[in-house]
Design an enzyme around this catalytic site. Structure first.
Site, short mmCIF file in Angstrom:
data_model
loop_
_atom_site.label_atom_id
_atom_site.label_comp_id
_atom_site.label_asym_id
_atom_site.label_seq_id
_atom_site.Cartn_x
_atom_site.Cartn_y
_atom_site.Cartn_z
N ASP A 2 -1.96 -1.93 -2.44
CA ASP A 2 -2.10 -3.01 -1.32
C ASP A 2 -2.15 -2.35 0.03
OD1 ASP A 2 -1.72 -4.85 -3.44
OD2 ASP A 2 0.45 -4.99 -2.89
N ASP A 54 7.00 0.92 -0.84
CA ASP A 54 5.55 0.79 -0.65
C ASP A 54 5.19 0.20 0.74
OD1 ASP A 54 2.68 -0.53 -2.40
OD2 ASP A 54 2.87 1.07 -0.69
N ILE A 55 5.33 1.20 1.69
CA ILE A 55 4.94 0.90 3.22
C ILE A 55 3.77 1.45 3.64
CG2 ILE A 55 5.92 0.86 5.29
CD1 ILE A 55 8.79 1.14 4.08
N GLU A 56 2.80 0.79 3.90
CA GLU A 56 1.29 1.24 4.08
C GLU A 56 1.15 0.83 5.70
OE1 GLU A 56 -1.22 0.48 0.86
OE2 GLU A 56 0.35 0.68 -0.57
N GLN A 57 2.07 0.46 6.56
CA GLN A 57 2.05 0.17 8.03
C GLN A 57 1.52 1.26 8.74
OE1 GLN A 57 4.36 -2.81 9.49
NE2 GLN A 57 5.44 -2.71 7.69
#
Length: 293
Positions: A2, A54-57
């Protein structure tokens, strides 16, 4: 996979999934504490054994979000380990610590606080800085070099799990040359002029149903050490599909022992064909075996 953000207690589609939280909200210590307490309560009520963040910033260095993210992981690990003895707190990271997609996190501190990092060694064309051409989702040399980058930060190799893709990318070619160079439409992402966002993610099960009937059949790129193939759709458009298979995955898996990593995983287990078809069964067995170095 994501291009989203925190945080999911598990990858199993049958389990509850938590809501995304903007990083700006966790700069406030009270909101961060409340968020963690909510996740601990959820994990206890569902008899879970931990949480995967799950940190995708995008995060720039030395910003409030940079420090808040580091604190979030540390405080989450402390709370889970205290409230659920034996639990694990893990963190998903991009394939390289070199500010991929502007994810300039404090990787060494996050690794220190968490039980391990799951390195998402895929989507490596999310920022294409060179020619706008189709390429491997996880090219071998680039993938392995990134682990050396993580280790150079002082991260314990036993804190790193290699994530490999059980999916690929289907690209429409504006032009396909005789040497199989597939020119792509320009689709900027996080400052890069081109991106894999112009492609479509496709699972290994679908790829296996298509590759043998394609124009080219399976091809192999010696430089990227990855398979691909070309086909035409019903409109006459030429496509190029890059993916990973047992051969390319086994090459990467061999480096687990060489680099002393904790282990290997995949995204995701649902992308194989588990039907009773004997050909599909063999293909699935081969993919699972490829994970064993």
């Amino acid at each position: 996979m994501d291009k989203g953000l925190p945080s999911e207690p598990a990858e199993d589609k049958q389990r509850p999934r938590t809501k995304n939280v903007p990083l700006k909200s966790i700069v406030d210590a009270k909101q961060r504490s409340d968020w963690i307490a909510e996740k601990v309560t959820l994990a206890k009520s569902q008899y879970m054994d931990g949480i995967n963040l799950d940190i995708e910033q995008p995060v720039l260095p030395d910003t409030p979000e940079y420090y808040a993210l580091t604190d979030l992981v540390k405080e989450t690990a402390e709370a889970f380990h205290r409230e659920i003895p034996g639990s694990q707190v893990t963190f998903d990271v991009a394939w390289s610590p070199k500010c991929v997609d502007i994810r300039c996190y404090n990787y060494s501190a996050i690794a220190e606080s968490s039980d391990f990092l799951f390195v998402m060694s895929y989507d490596e064309q999310s920022q294409i800085w060179t020619e706008c051409i189709a390429a491997a989702n996880a090219p071998f040399n680039q993938t392995i070099a990134a682990y050396e980058q993580f280790l150079s930060l002082g991260i314990d190799p036993k804190k790193l799990v290699m994530g490999v893709p059980w999916y690929g990318y289907d690209y429409v070619c504006l032009q396909l040359t005789e040497d199989n160079k597939c020119t792509l439409e320009k689709r900027p992402f996080q400052g890069a002029p081109c991106s894999d966002a112009v492609g479509t993610q496709v699972g290994y099960n679908t790829i296996m149903k298509q590759v043998n009937g394609s124009l080219s059949k399976r091809l192999w790129d010696d430089r990227q050490e990855a398979p691909y193939y070309n086909y035409k759709d019903i409109r006459g458009n030429t496509h190029q599909v890059w993916y990973d298979d047992p051969q390319s995955i086994a090459l990467k898996a061999a480096y687990i022992k060489k680099l002393g990593l904790r282990g290997i995983g995949m995204w995701n287990g649902d992308l194989l064909d588990y039907s009773e078809d004997p050909v599909a069964q063999q293909q699935s067995r081969d993919m699972w075996k490829a994970l064993i170095p």
